[in-house]
Design a protein around this motif. Structure first.
Motif, mmCIF file in Angstrom:
data_model
loop_
_atom_site.group_PDB
_atom_site.id
_atom_site.type_symbol
_atom_site.label_atom_id
_atom_site.label_comp_id
_atom_site.label_asym_id
_atom_site.label_seq_id
_atom_site.Cartn_x
_atom_site.Cartn_y
_atom_site.Cartn_z
ATOM 1 N N GLN A 33 -29.438 -91.294 -57.809
ATOM 2 C CA GLN A 33 -29.854 -92.689 -57.691
ATOM 3 C C GLN A 33 -29.633 -93.430 -59.004
ATOM 4 O O GLN A 33 -29.154 -94.564 -59.006
ATOM 5 C CB GLN A 33 -31.325 -92.774 -57.280
ATOM 6 C CG GLN A 33 -31.558 -92.373 -55.847
ATOM 7 C CD GLN A 33 -33.024 -92.332 -55.493
ATOM 8 O OE1 GLN A 33 -33.880 -92.064 -56.323
ATOM 9 N NE2 GLN A 33 -33.313 -92.595 -54.224
ATOM 10 N N ASP A 36 -26.155 -94.441 -59.542
ATOM 11 C CA ASP A 36 -25.697 -95.323 -58.457
ATOM 12 C C ASP A 36 -24.734 -94.600 -57.504
ATOM 13 O O ASP A 36 -23.791 -95.186 -56.999
ATOM 14 C CB ASP A 36 -25.053 -96.596 -59.009
ATOM 15 C CG ASP A 36 -25.012 -97.719 -57.976
ATOM 16 O OD1 ASP A 36 -25.824 -97.674 -57.033
ATOM 17 O OD2 ASP A 36 -24.161 -98.620 -58.106
ATOM 18 N N LEU A 37 -24.999 -93.319 -57.250
ATOM 19 C CA LEU A 37 -24.219 -92.584 -56.263
ATOM 20 C C LEU A 37 -24.786 -92.781 -54.857
ATOM 21 O O LEU A 37 -24.103 -92.510 -53.877
ATOM 22 C CB LEU A 37 -24.188 -91.090 -56.616
ATOM 23 C CG LEU A 37 -23.548 -90.759 -57.967
ATOM 24 C CD1 LEU A 37 -23.674 -89.276 -58.255
ATOM 25 C CD2 LEU A 37 -22.093 -91.200 -57.990
ATOM 26 N N THR A 38 -26.034 -93.229 -54.774
ATOM 27 C CA THR A 38 -26.654 -93.611 -53.499
ATOM 28 C C THR A 38 -26.786 -95.125 -53.524
ATOM 29 O O THR A 38 -27.632 -95.678 -54.212
ATOM 30 C CB THR A 38 -28.036 -92.955 -53.343
ATOM 31 O OG1 THR A 38 -28.846 -93.315 -54.458
ATOM 32 C CG2 THR A 38 -27.926 -91.442 -53.299
ATOM 33 N N HIS A 39 -25.961 -95.799 -52.784
ATOM 34 C CA HIS A 39 -25.842 -97.246 -52.921
ATOM 35 C C HIS A 39 -26.978 -98.038 -52.285
ATOM 36 O O HIS A 39 -27.323 -99.104 -52.761
ATOM 37 C CB HIS A 39 -24.507 -97.713 -52.339
ATOM 38 C CG HIS A 39 -23.342 -97.072 -53.010
ATOM 39 N ND1 HIS A 39 -22.981 -97.345 -54.307
ATOM 40 C CD2 HIS A 39 -22.472 -96.127 -52.569
ATOM 41 C CE1 HIS A 39 -21.928 -96.623 -54.637
ATOM 42 N NE2 HIS A 39 -21.597 -95.865 -53.594
ATOM 43 N N ASP A 40 -27.578 -97.559 -51.237
ATOM 44 C CA ASP A 40 -28.595 -98.330 -50.527
ATOM 45 C C ASP A 40 -30.006 -97.849 -50.832
ATOM 46 O O ASP A 40 -30.826 -97.676 -49.942
ATOM 47 C CB ASP A 40 -28.335 -98.270 -49.018
ATOM 48 C CG ASP A 40 -27.059 -98.970 -48.636
ATOM 49 O OD1 ASP A 40 -26.689 -99.927 -49.330
ATOM 50 O OD2 ASP A 40 -26.440 -98.557 -47.638
ATOM 51 N N SER A 41 -30.288 -97.627 -52.091
ATOM 52 C CA SER A 41 -31.595 -97.136 -52.488
ATOM 53 C C SER A 41 -32.250 -98.139 -53.435
ATOM 54 O O SER A 41 -31.578 -98.856 -54.175
ATOM 55 C CB SER A 41 -31.452 -95.793 -53.199
ATOM 56 O OG SER A 41 -32.682 -95.384 -53.736
ATOM 57 N N SER A 44 -31.381 -97.266 -56.969
ATOM 58 C CA SER A 44 -29.971 -97.188 -57.337
ATOM 59 C C SER A 44 -29.687 -98.012 -58.581
ATOM 60 O O SER A 44 -30.167 -99.138 -58.718
ATOM 61 C CB SER A 44 -29.093 -97.679 -56.192
ATOM 62 O OG SER A 44 -29.115 -96.764 -55.138
ATOM 63 N N ASP A 45 -28.910 -97.423 -59.473
ATOM 64 C CA ASP A 45 -28.493 -98.059 -60.716
ATOM 65 C C ASP A 45 -29.665 -98.381 -61.653
ATOM 66 O O ASP A 45 -29.607 -99.321 -62.431
ATOM 67 C CB ASP A 45 -27.668 -99.316 -60.432
ATOM 68 C CG ASP A 45 -26.724 -99.648 -61.577
ATOM 69 O OD1 ASP A 45 -26.405 -98.742 -62.360
ATOM 70 O OD2 ASP A 45 -26.330 -100.824 -61.690
#
Length: 84
Positions: A33, A36-41, A44-45
Protein backbone atom coordinates in the motif's frame (compact mmCIF):
# COMPACT_ATOMS: atom_id res chain seq x y z
CA UNK A 1 -7.85 -29.49 20.16
CA UNK A 2 -4.26 -28.59 21.01
CA UNK A 3 -1.36 -30.70 19.80
CA UNK A 4 0.27 -32.38 22.76
CA UNK A 5 3.70 -33.76 23.44
CA UNK A 6 4.18 -37.27 24.76
CA UNK A 7 4.16 -35.94 28.33
CA UNK A 8 0.61 -34.56 27.90
CA UNK A 9 1.56 -30.88 28.07
CA UNK A 10 0.37 -28.48 25.35
CA UNK A 11 2.96 -27.74 22.65
CA UNK A 12 4.36 -24.23 23.03
CA UNK A 13 5.15 -21.95 20.12
CA UNK A 14 1.83 -21.80 18.30
CA UNK A 15 1.01 -18.23 19.47
CA UNK A 16 4.38 -17.09 18.04
CA UNK A 17 3.68 -18.86 14.76
CA UNK A 18 0.17 -17.45 14.46
CA UNK A 19 1.14 -13.91 15.42
CA UNK A 20 4.23 -14.03 13.23
CA UNK A 21 2.28 -15.14 10.18
CA UNK A 22 -0.33 -12.45 10.75
CA UNK A 23 2.34 -9.75 11.19
CA UNK A 24 4.18 -10.92 8.09
CA UNK A 25 1.04 -10.74 5.93
CA UNK A 26 0.01 -7.35 7.34
CA UNK A 27 3.54 -5.99 6.90
CA UNK A 28 3.69 -7.07 3.27
CA UNK A 29 0.24 -5.58 2.64
CA UNK A 30 1.19 -2.28 4.27
CA UNK A 31 4.39 -2.16 2.25
CA UNK A 32 2.45 -2.73 -0.97
CA UNK A 33 0.00 0.00 0.00
CA UNK A 34 2.78 2.43 0.86
CA UNK A 35 4.48 1.80 -2.48
CA UNK A 36 1.12 2.32 -4.26
CA UNK A 37 0.99 -1.25 -5.59
CA UNK A 38 -2.65 -1.45 -4.42
CA UNK A 39 -4.32 1.39 -6.25
CA UNK A 40 -7.79 1.44 -4.69
CA UNK A 41 -6.81 1.58 -1.04
CA UNK A 42 -7.15 4.35 1.51
CA UNK A 43 -3.49 3.89 2.46
CA UNK A 44 -2.19 3.78 -1.12
CA UNK A 45 0.81 6.03 -1.70
CA UNK A 46 1.15 6.87 2.01
CA UNK A 47 4.90 7.03 2.59
CA UNK A 48 4.64 6.08 6.28
CA UNK A 49 3.20 2.69 5.32
CA UNK A 50 6.22 2.04 3.10
CA UNK A 51 8.38 2.48 6.21
CA UNK A 52 6.19 0.74 8.79
CA UNK A 53 5.31 -2.25 6.59
CA UNK A 54 8.80 -3.75 6.27
CA UNK A 55 9.41 -3.33 10.00
CA UNK A 56 6.18 -5.19 10.81
CA UNK A 57 7.00 -7.89 8.25
CA UNK A 58 10.50 -8.33 9.72
CA UNK A 59 9.04 -8.62 13.22
CA UNK A 60 6.59 -11.21 11.92
CA UNK A 61 9.36 -13.20 10.32
CA UNK A 62 11.34 -13.10 13.57
CA UNK A 63 8.28 -14.32 15.49
CA UNK A 64 7.82 -17.18 13.01
CA UNK A 65 11.44 -18.26 13.44
CA UNK A 66 11.09 -18.03 17.22
CA UNK A 67 7.91 -20.11 17.15
CA UNK A 68 9.55 -22.82 15.04
CA UNK A 69 12.55 -22.92 17.37
CA UNK A 70 10.33 -23.14 20.47
CA UNK A 71 8.33 -26.02 18.99
CA UNK A 72 11.46 -27.86 17.88
CA UNK A 73 13.01 -27.46 21.34
CA UNK A 74 9.82 -28.72 23.01
CA UNK A 75 9.70 -31.76 20.73
CA UNK A 76 13.37 -32.57 21.39
CA UNK A 77 12.84 -32.22 25.12
CA UNK A 78 9.72 -34.40 25.02
CA UNK A 79 11.50 -37.14 23.07
CA UNK A 80 14.50 -37.09 25.45
CA UNK A 81 12.17 -37.55 28.41
CA UNK A 82 10.47 -40.61 26.90
CA UNK A 83 13.55 -42.47 25.67
CA UNK A 84 15.20 -44.99 27.99
Amino acid sequence: MEEQADSGTPMPGWPWLTGGLLALVVGVLWTAQGLDLTHDSVLSDVFAMALIGPAVAAAGLAALVLGVRIRAHAKRTAHKGTST
